[in-house]
Design a protein around this motif. Structure first.
Motif, PDB file in Angstrom:
ATOM      1  N   LYS A 204       0.825  -1.208   0.000  1.00  0.00           N
ATOM      2  CA  LYS A 204       0.000   0.000   0.000  1.00  0.00           C
ATOM      3  C   LYS A 204       0.865   1.266   0.000  1.00  0.00           C
ATOM      4  CE  LYS A 204      -3.711  -2.286   2.573  1.00  0.00           C
ATOM      5  NZ  LYS A 204      -4.527  -2.267   3.830  1.00  0.00           N
ATOM      6  N   TYR A 205       1.882   1.271   0.834  1.00  0.00           N
ATOM      7  CA  TYR A 205       2.761   2.435   0.945  1.00  0.00           C
ATOM      8  C   TYR A 205       4.204   1.968   0.943  1.00  0.00           C
ATOM      9  CZ  TYR A 205      -1.577   4.609   2.538  1.00  0.00           C
ATOM     10  OH  TYR A 205      -2.859   5.041   2.630  1.00  0.00           O
ATOM     11  N   GLN A 206       5.063   2.825   0.421  1.00  0.00           N
ATOM     12  CA  GLN A 206       6.479   2.458   0.301  1.00  0.00           C
ATOM     13  C   GLN A 206       7.237   2.689   1.603  1.00  0.00           C
ATOM     14  OE1 GLN A 206       8.474   4.418  -2.916  1.00  0.00           O
ATOM     15  NE2 GLN A 206      10.448   3.447  -2.531  1.00  0.00           N
ATOM     16  N   TYR A 207       6.820   3.667   2.408  1.00  0.00           N
ATOM     17  CA  TYR A 207       7.555   4.025   3.620  1.00  0.00           C
ATOM     18  C   TYR A 207       6.624   3.954   4.828  1.00  0.00           C
ATOM     19  CZ  TYR A 207      10.802   5.951   0.177  1.00  0.00           C
ATOM     20  OH  TYR A 207      11.650   6.114  -0.879  1.00  0.00           O
ATOM     21  N   TYR A 208       7.162   3.445   5.939  1.00  0.00           N
ATOM     22  CA  TYR A 208       6.433   3.373   7.208  1.00  0.00           C
ATOM     23  C   TYR A 208       7.379   3.738   8.346  1.00  0.00           C
ATOM     24  CZ  TYR A 208       2.368   0.890   5.291  1.00  0.00           C
ATOM     25  OH  TYR A 208       1.246   0.550   4.596  1.00  0.00           O
ATOM     26  N   ARG A 251      11.227  -5.822  -3.252  1.00  0.00           N
ATOM     27  CA  ARG A 251      10.279  -4.887  -3.838  1.00  0.00           C
ATOM     28  C   ARG A 251       9.676  -5.481  -5.105  1.00  0.00           C
ATOM     29  NH1 ARG A 251      14.151   0.469  -3.652  1.00  0.00           N
ATOM     30  NH2 ARG A 251      14.525   0.472  -1.380  1.00  0.00           N
ATOM     31  N   HIS A 252       8.365  -5.322  -5.259  1.00  0.00           N
ATOM     32  CA  HIS A 252       7.675  -5.809  -6.440  1.00  0.00           C
ATOM     33  C   HIS A 252       6.827  -4.726  -7.091  1.00  0.00           C
ATOM     34  CE1 HIS A 252       8.916  -9.876  -5.457  1.00  0.00           C
ATOM     35  NE2 HIS A 252       8.435  -9.700  -4.222  1.00  0.00           N
ATOM     36  N   TYR A 253       6.481  -3.684  -6.337  1.00  0.00           N
ATOM     37  CA  TYR A 253       5.577  -2.676  -6.887  1.00  0.00           C
ATOM     38  C   TYR A 253       6.217  -1.876  -8.007  1.00  0.00           C
ATOM     39  CZ  TYR A 253       8.077  -0.473  -2.971  1.00  0.00           C
ATOM     40  OH  TYR A 253       9.028  -0.079  -2.084  1.00  0.00           O
ATOM     41  N   LYS A 254       7.548  -1.642  -7.924  1.00  0.00           N
ATOM     42  CA  LYS A 254       8.195  -0.871  -8.982  1.00  0.00           C
ATOM     43  C   LYS A 254       8.237  -1.654 -10.286  1.00  0.00           C
ATOM     44  CE  LYS A 254      11.058   2.172  -6.189  1.00  0.00           C
ATOM     45  NZ  LYS A 254      12.450   2.628  -5.922  1.00  0.00           N
ATOM     46  N   GLN A 255       8.492  -2.977 -10.184  1.00  0.00           N
ATOM     47  CA  GLN A 255       8.537  -3.801 -11.389  1.00  0.00           C
ATOM     48  C   GLN A 255       7.165  -3.888 -12.035  1.00  0.00           C
ATOM     49  OE1 GLN A 255      10.215  -7.560 -10.294  1.00  0.00           O
ATOM     50  NE2 GLN A 255      12.219  -6.683  -9.765  1.00  0.00           N
ATOM     51  N   GLU A 256       6.108  -4.012 -11.182  1.00  0.00           N
ATOM     52  CA  GLU A 256       4.762  -4.090 -11.734  1.00  0.00           C
ATOM     53  C   GLU A 256       4.395  -2.817 -12.465  1.00  0.00           C
ATOM     54  OE1 GLU A 256       2.308  -4.968  -8.464  1.00  0.00           O
ATOM     55  OE2 GLU A 256       3.034  -7.039  -8.214  1.00  0.00           O
ATOM     56  N   VAL A 257       4.807  -1.676 -11.917  1.00  0.00           N
ATOM     57  CA  VAL A 257       4.508  -0.412 -12.575  1.00  0.00           C
ATOM     58  C   VAL A 257       5.200  -0.314 -13.914  1.00  0.00           C
ATOM     59  CG1 VAL A 257       4.810   2.086 -12.411  1.00  0.00           C
ATOM     60  CG2 VAL A 257       4.036   0.778 -10.420  1.00  0.00           C
ATOM     61  N   SER A 258       6.472  -0.764 -13.982  1.00  0.00           N
ATOM     62  CA  SER A 258       7.216  -0.708 -15.247  1.00  0.00           C
ATOM     63  C   SER A 258       6.618  -1.654 -16.273  1.00  0.00           C
ATOM     64  CB  SER A 258       8.683  -1.036 -14.986  1.00  0.00           C
ATOM     65  OG  SER A 258       8.813  -2.353 -14.466  1.00  0.00           O
TER      66      SER A 258
END
Length: 270
Positions: A204-208, A251-258
């Motif tokens: 959901k969020y990258q930083y916590y 991390r997987h969200y950056k790859q999915e976005v690309s």
């Protein structure tokens, strides 16, 4: 020279005709200053007697006038009449005395301006001290006695005053303890379960920050930090200082976005 009456800082002429005059800076006890403040401007307040001895400092004596000695309230302690002044030269300072004369007639046809005068340059300092006599000792005793008196006094009450009993446990303390009991003692979950909760949160969020992760996982703080050190990096610099983020290999969200961007570009080209 400014003529604006609304300006609080107006230039005025300064009369320097008495610049070469030498004046004394005299420090007097508080009880003398109070007497002189209450005295009118038409009475004699005292006399100075200067005795000069060759090769020695001048000896200065101050004798208060009878008019000043009589300026006291009923029951007020008498003050010493005879005083001596210690003389010292002013060497490391440049001090002057100035006077300000305000016009007496404000609505005159030709109004006068305020006048400033330099009355002289300070050449000597004098400190006025009372002679050690019975009057001075009695005055000093009364001042010490007055200063030692406590301001708080015991007063007997004529009627009952409402009392408020002290409370050992306040309402918010009780609510907090009940909440802690309802939550129960934090137990360590399986490491894989905690990792799944962390990965789901980071989707959901990258930083916590650590408080949010502690609230989400409900794990003991030390146990949570051990797991975070394995899969996360701790940022020590801005703009995400004191925040946790997943290590690059998790991390997987950056790859999915690309991947989504590449698919969109391919569809547009077709």
């Amino acid at each position: 020279m400014s003529n604006d009456n609304n300006d609080p800082h107006i230039d005025r002429e300064l009369d320097l005709s008495n610049t070469g005059r030498g004046v004394w800076l005299v420090k007097v006890p508080k009880y003398i200053a109070n007497k002189w403040d209450t005295a009118s401007g038409h009475i004699e307040v005292g006399k100075l007697k200067i005795t000069r001895v060759p090769g020695q400092k001048a000896q200065v004596q101050l004798t208060l006038s009878e008019a000043v000695m009589c300026l006291k309230d009923p029951g007020e302690q008498s003050i010493p009449k005879e005083h001596h002044l210690d003389v010292s030269n002013v060497t490391r300072q440049t001090l002057g005395v100035f006077s300000h004369v305000v016009p007496t007639i404000a609505d005159a046809v030709m109004p006068e301006s305020d006048k400033l005068y330099m009355e002289g340059r300070n050449v000597q300092k004098l400190e006025c001290k009372p002679n050690a006599d019975s009057t001075y000792y009695k005055l000093k005793y009364e001042s010490i006695k007055k200063a030692s008196m406590t301001q708080r006094k015991v007063q007997q009450l004529a009627k009952v005053v409402p009392k408020f009993k002290p409370i050992s446990v306040h309402r918010h303390d009780i609510e907090y303890s009940l909440k802690k009991k309802a939550e129960g003692k934090k137990m360590r979950d399986n490491k894989d379960v905690v990792l799944n909760m962390l990965f789901a949160a980071f989707e959901k969020y990258q930083y916590y920050n650590i408080k949010d992760l502690h609230r989400i996982t409900k794990q003991p703080m030390e146990y949570l930090k051990e797991i975070l050190k394995e899969v996360c990096n701790y940022n020590t610099k801005n703009p995400h200082k004191n925040m946790w983020e997943l290590k690059p290999e998790y991390r997987h969200y950056k790859q999915e976005v690309s991947v989504e961007k590449n698919n969109k570009n391919n569809s547009d080209s077709n």
